[in-house]
Design an enzyme around this catalytic site. Structure first.
Site, short mmCIF file in Angstrom:
data_model
loop_
_atom_site.label_atom_id
_atom_site.label_comp_id
_atom_site.label_asym_id
_atom_site.label_seq_id
_atom_site.Cartn_x
_atom_site.Cartn_y
_atom_site.Cartn_z
N PHE A 29 1.68 -0.71 10.09
CA PHE A 29 0.75 -0.87 8.98
C PHE A 29 0.39 0.49 8.36
O PHE A 29 0.86 1.54 8.79
CB PHE A 29 -0.49 -1.61 9.45
CG PHE A 29 -0.37 -3.12 9.40
CD1 PHE A 29 0.87 -3.74 9.31
CD2 PHE A 29 -1.49 -3.92 9.44
CE1 PHE A 29 0.98 -5.12 9.27
CE2 PHE A 29 -1.40 -5.31 9.40
CZ PHE A 29 -0.16 -5.91 9.31
N ASP A 54 0.79 -1.23 0.00
CA ASP A 54 0.00 0.00 0.00
C ASP A 54 0.83 1.29 0.00
O ASP A 54 1.78 1.43 0.78
CB ASP A 54 -0.88 0.06 1.25
CG ASP A 54 -1.76 -1.16 1.41
OD1 ASP A 54 -1.76 -2.03 0.52
OD2 ASP A 54 -2.47 -1.22 2.43
#
Length: 502
Positions: free
Chosen positions: A109, A50
């Protein structure tokens, strides 16, 4: 906790950051360059997924990304970092974050970035998953220069206390932070107990102390079991919520990938914190597009970039042990037209395209038009095709004796298809049946289809009628460079331009 009091805390992270940077510096010389792109963001070595922290800061675009430098498969996430002045040429920066604290031992994350008082703040998810316990919390790091970051000693800033009754701490991630009026807001991904996507909204006066505001939006059973990577913004007088649903159900030509991307368009009631949806649809109709994130720059452009790969599929560069896996898309400018999100290549790139081949008005009547050695590894094409008297056409792109990308259009059905099954190394996944092509409905504009194709070694990004996009990766073995256009009926090629990005 003041920033000045955190120096000792910051020093505890230096060794792990240093280790990652040294590994990258030593390892990038051994990376196989065969399928590396020229102007798309990739890690120097290792795995990426991502895009994170996409922001315009002090005259430059900064893009962070999920990064595991030590292997070409997913691992404990770090934050890689690049910056650019033009969104085309990127400079690699030191690793920004590494998992050092108890609340993030298994990964820093995804998250986002925002400027406050001249400093750059990152808001990200700390991930812990050990001995049957999974916990995801939201954290803050900050930097004076946008390069070296300190983690806030009061982390996590959003955890169990702020989400009681609204979400499970086990699936609670990907904060996107923004400012509206005097308050900071963050949208965070979660899901319901019966596995439906849910986006939560939080507010703060200072980025450190957060309060639960609302369940911004919640999906139904058909709209996926989890909504990842939300992003909320206003553009062209519409509120836009983008996200990445897991296992959203197919709908005609949409949502065929196991993990998809969707945009919800409507209006937010900021008193209640509720999103009223007017329309939603898939963002990209290719095989390799996930976790898009946007930023706004000094020209007030809303720009989006996504991970140009897909979960639960093999990656040829990993299979071939090339030392890297994953890439980002070309940045794209966004608008809302007719209640749909439309994308166009950032105009900066056109200043870097040198056209070397061009012609107008060639007719193809039940025949094939062939061009040899034209599909370079770095190539740009623009085609204007008059399909009024055409039944269908096919474009074989990067063609060799046995390989090509097949681009086709059925005029009667108004169906556009891109197929990579014969493009080289096989890419397969969990979809049943195996997914090698995607289709979409495209209505010609005054009988015209306008196609723009950006090919960068192992990527193909197709823009159709300034309305739809198709993003695919492909890894040719035979390295074909020919282009063939075959028409049934009469196809008028009103324009063909070919160039390279410099």
């Amino acid at each position: 906790m003041t920033i000045s009091n955190q120096e000792e805390y910051y020093n505890e992270t230096i060794e792990l950051i240093k280790k990652a940077n040294e590994y990258i510096s030593d390892g990038k010389a051994n990376v196989n360059q065969e399928y590396r792109n020229n102007y798309h963001v990739m890690a120097p070595v290792g795995w990426i997924n991502d895009p994170n922290g996409f922001v315009y800061y002090k005259g430059e675009y900064h893009l962070f990304y999920q990064h595991y430098p030590y292997d070409t498969v997913w691992g404990p996430m770090h934050w890689g970092h690049v910056k650019s002045k033009d969104l085309v040429h990127w400079e690699h920066m030191p690793v920004a974050l590494a998992p050092t604290e108890e609340y993030e031992l298994d990964g820093c994350f995804s998250g986002s970035a925002i400027e406050k008082d001249g400093k750059l703040y990152l808001m990200y998810t700390g991930h812990y998953e050990r001995a049957g316990t999974k916990r995801e919390v939201q954290c803050i790091a900050y930097s004076e220069d946008g390069i070296y970051f300190q983690k806030y000693k009061g982390n996590p800033v959003i955890s169990e206390n702020e989400i009681k009754g609204s979400a499970s701490i086990e699936d609670f991630r990907d904060p996107k932070v923004f400012k509206k009026g005097d308050l900071y807001y963050s949208v965070v991904a979660s899901k319901t107990k019966d596995e439906r996507g849910r986006i939560l909204l939080f507010s703060s006066k200072d980025l450190f102390n957060w309060s639960f505001k609302s369940v911004l939006l919640e999906g139904n059973k058909e709209q996926g079991i989890m909504w990842e990577c939300p992003d909320l913004f206003n553009i062209d007088d519409k509120d836009v919520l983008i996200m990445s649903p897991i296992e959203i159900q197919k709908n005609k030509y949409e949502f065929y990938n196991i993990n998809s991307t969707a945009v919800f368009i409507g209006n937010v009631d900021w008193q209640t914190g509720k999103f009223k949806v007017e329309n939603y649809h898939e963002i990209d109709y290719g095989l390799d597009f996930y976790a898009p994130q946007t930023c706004i720059d000094e020209k007030n452009r809303r720009i989006m970039v996504a991970w140009m790969q897909m979960w639960k599929r093999n990656m040829p560069t990993n299979d071939l042990k090339h030392g890297w896996a994953g890439s980002m898309t070309l940045p794209r400018e966004l608008h809302v037209k007719n209640n749909r999100l439309v994308q166009s290549p950032i105009y900066d790139i056109y200043e870097l395209i040198k056209i070397d081949t061009a012609f107008q008005e060639k007719n193809i009547q039940d025949d094939t038009l062939k061009f040899e050695n034209i599909c370079d590894e770095n190539s740009y094409f623009k085609l204007k095709l008059d399909v009024e008297k055409t039944d269908d056409f096919q474009i074989r792109f990067a063609k060799s004796e046995n390989e090509f990308i097949l681009i086709s259009y059925d005029v009667k059905e108004e169906v556009f298809t891109v197929n990579r099954e014969k493009s080289g190394h096989k890419i397969t996944g969990v979809e049943k049946p195996q997914l090698f092509e995607r289709s979409l409905s495209v209505i010609p504009n005054n009988n015209l289809l306008i196609l723009e194709i950006f090919r960068d070694t192992s990527s193909l990004e197709l823009f159709i009628n300034k309305q739809f996009t198709v993003t695919d990766t492909f890894f040719p073995i035979e390295k074909g460079k020919d282009l063939e256009i075959t028409a049934k009926g009469k196809l008028i090629v009103k324009l063909l331009e070919k160039g390279n990005v410099h």
